[in-house]
Scaffold this active site. Structure first.
Site, PDB file in Angstrom:
ATOM      1  N   ARG A 138      -0.837   8.273 108.651  1.00 10.90           N
ATOM      2  CA  ARG A 138      -0.665   8.923 109.946  1.00 10.90           C
ATOM      3  C   ARG A 138      -1.903   9.725 110.359  1.00 10.90           C
ATOM      4  O   ARG A 138      -1.808  10.664 111.140  1.00 10.90           O
ATOM      5  CB  ARG A 138       0.592   9.804 109.921  1.00 10.90           C
ATOM      6  CG  ARG A 138       1.858   8.980 109.732  1.00 10.90           C
ATOM      7  CD  ARG A 138       3.133   9.785 109.894  1.00 10.90           C
ATOM      8  NE  ARG A 138       3.327  10.760 108.839  1.00 10.90           N
ATOM      9  CZ  ARG A 138       3.814  10.473 107.634  1.00 10.90           C
ATOM     10  NH1 ARG A 138       4.126   9.216 107.323  1.00 10.90           N
ATOM     11  NH2 ARG A 138       4.001  11.425 106.737  1.00 10.90           N
ATOM     12  N   GLU A 172     -21.708 -11.456 104.814  1.00 12.26           N
ATOM     13  CA  GLU A 172     -22.939 -12.193 105.081  1.00 12.26           C
ATOM     14  C   GLU A 172     -22.908 -12.857 106.455  1.00 12.26           C
ATOM     15  O   GLU A 172     -23.905 -12.843 107.198  1.00 12.26           O
ATOM     16  CB  GLU A 172     -23.166 -13.261 104.007  1.00 12.26           C
ATOM     17  CG  GLU A 172     -23.287 -12.705 102.599  1.00 12.26           C
ATOM     18  CD  GLU A 172     -21.982 -12.695 101.843  1.00 12.26           C
ATOM     19  OE1 GLU A 172     -22.004 -12.966 100.636  1.00 12.26           O
ATOM     20  OE2 GLU A 172     -20.930 -12.419 102.467  1.00 12.26           O
ATOM     21  N   HIS A 192     -16.739 -12.833 106.608  1.00 16.15           N
ATOM     22  CA  HIS A 192     -17.356 -12.246 105.436  1.00 16.15           C
ATOM     23  C   HIS A 192     -18.561 -11.411 105.843  1.00 16.15           C
ATOM     24  O   HIS A 192     -19.111 -11.563 106.942  1.00 16.15           O
ATOM     25  CB  HIS A 192     -17.793 -13.340 104.465  1.00 16.15           C
ATOM     26  CG  HIS A 192     -16.650 -14.043 103.801  1.00 16.15           C
ATOM     27  ND1 HIS A 192     -16.823 -15.016 102.829  1.00 16.15           N
ATOM     28  CD2 HIS A 192     -15.304 -13.912 103.941  1.00 16.15           C
ATOM     29  CE1 HIS A 192     -15.652 -15.453 102.413  1.00 16.15           C
ATOM     30  NE2 HIS A 192     -14.715 -14.804 103.078  1.00 16.15           N
ATOM     31  N   TRP A 223       6.365  21.227  99.728  1.00 10.88           N
ATOM     32  CA  TRP A 223       4.929  20.989  99.778  1.00 10.88           C
ATOM     33  C   TRP A 223       4.216  21.974  98.855  1.00 10.88           C
ATOM     34  O   TRP A 223       4.311  23.182  99.036  1.00 10.88           O
ATOM     35  CB  TRP A 223       4.392  21.153 101.200  1.00 10.88           C
ATOM     36  CG  TRP A 223       5.067  20.245 102.186  1.00 10.88           C
ATOM     37  CD1 TRP A 223       5.934  20.592 103.166  1.00 10.88           C
ATOM     38  CD2 TRP A 223       4.910  18.833 102.275  1.00 10.88           C
ATOM     39  NE1 TRP A 223       6.347  19.490 103.854  1.00 10.88           N
ATOM     40  CE2 TRP A 223       5.734  18.385 103.338  1.00 10.88           C
ATOM     41  CE3 TRP A 223       4.168  17.892 101.561  1.00 10.88           C
ATOM     42  CZ2 TRP A 223       5.824  17.042 103.699  1.00 10.88           C
ATOM     43  CZ3 TRP A 223       4.267  16.563 101.933  1.00 10.88           C
ATOM     44  CH2 TRP A 223       5.083  16.153 102.977  1.00 10.88           C
TER      45      TRP A 223
END
Length: 364
Positions: free
Chosen positions: A214, A57, A55, A177
């Site tokens: 990627r 802390e 964690h 695209w």
């Protein structure tokens, strides 16, 4: 000092910046940041590590060592109070001799829910609450929704032309695209900071994607792939199956779908719905039960619209190219899907020649 002290705000915002480093690789735990400050200087810092441990802390205290005594801890979420794989962070702060703890937001997890603050108060540590609360809530929205509504946060990713259209099903090669390479790289970054990416079988059959991250250096942060495939039509030679060593694949199918055993033998997790096809509300509950907190919806119009109409989309990342597609473009979502939503634009960023518009959503 009080919650509006500029120093508290500055240190907490720095802790929140650390917390965001963990987004996408800490589930089922939240992504938390912690700064230890002494005499006005940062002496140690930490954030939740991959897999949820150590964690924040614990990491910061380990870095500070004996210097932690007498310091102030800035923590973006109430320190935990339950014993899991590691001791409670609230007890660790007490044992280290921290004199003050500044907390951004309380933890709704029933195992904590105020108990962490009680431990600190009982030990005589001064506690300041709700510093940058709104920012902390937004940063860990997925975790809070998982604990309070039993669903993850959903981010809808769109990549369209100026009119909100995407290439039609007959588009091939470069025509598939609509946005630039820079925008696509930002899309991969979105995958890296979400626990999972969700999509439908239609996209798989037309594009044969991998849905991995990627980006150089972030290949190890590819999300869990969640495929909605009611009739288990996933081809045996699909790229999703060729990349199981990179990231897990979960397939959510209808109750009567056949072929699950062969898929499971390949290493795929098959999750069967109680109905003919997985519905958004059921999907959300199943993913939350499996610990997911942040899910990126990167799908075609049918799946995108279903989650919008169900009121499950919390954020939209909209990549918009400065062009208009030809007549074969199709809407990225059905118009009626937005009727019950009100969008609040949070930011507009540049991604090469394209713009990335970031929205929060809520029911109108």
């Amino acid at each position: 000092m009080n919650a509006t002290d500029p120093r508290d705000l500055d240190f907490m915002r720095a802790a929140l910046s650390l917390a965001r480093r963990g987004l996408g690789n800490t589930y089922p735990n939240p992504a938390v940041g912690c700064l230890l400050v002494k005499d006005g200087l940062v002496i140690a810092r930490g954030w939740t590590q991959p897999g949820g441990r150590p964690h924040a802390e614990a990491q910061a205290l380990a870095g500070a060592g004996d210097r932690a005594k007498g310091s102030t801890a800035y923590v973006t979420l109430e320190p935990c109070a339950h014993i899991g794989q590691t001791p409670p962070c609230a007890d660790a702060l007490v044992a280290a001799g921290v004199k003050r703890v500044v907390v951004a937001i309380d933890d709704p997890d029933p195992r904590v829910a105020g108990r962490g603050l009680e431990i600190l108060n009982h030990a005589g540590i001064k506690v300041t609450r709700d510093v940058c609360r709104e920012e902390a809530w937004r940063a860990n929205l997925g975790f809070f929704l998982n604990r309070t509504q039993r669903r993850p946060m959903f981010t809808l990713k769109l990549a369209t032309d100026q009119n909100g259209h995407i290439p039609g099903p007959d588009a091939t090669g470069a025509d598939k695209w609509v946005t630039s390479a820079e925008a696509r790289n930002r899309g991969h970054l979105l995958r890296a900071n979400h626990d999972a990416v969700l999509f439908g079988i239609g996209t798989v059959l037309s594009d044969d994607p991998e849905y991995t991250c990627r980006l150089a250096g972030l290949e190890g942060q590819s999300p869990v792939r969640v495929l909605l495939d009611s009739q288990l039509r996933l081809p045996v030679n699909a790229n999703l199956l060729k990349t199981l060593d990179v990231s897990p694949l979960w397939v959510m199918c209808g109750k009567d779908a056949t072929g699950s055993e062969a898929m499971e033998n390949l290493g795929v997790t098959v999750i069967r719905a109680p109905s003919a096809q997985p519905e958004p509300g059921w999907i959300a509950g199943e993913l939350a039960m499996r610990g997911l907190t942040r899910v990126l919806v990167e799908a075609g119009p049918t799946v995108a619209s279903a989650f919008l109409e169900a009121g499950l989309v919390d954020e939209i990342a909209w990549f918009r190219a400065p062009k208009v597609l030809k007549s074969d473009g199709v809407p990225a979502f059905y118009a009626k899907a937005m009727e019950k939503l009100e969008l609040t634009r949070q930011a507009v960023l540049q991604a090469g020649p394209d713009q990335l518009e970031l929205y929060d959503t809520r029911k109108a």
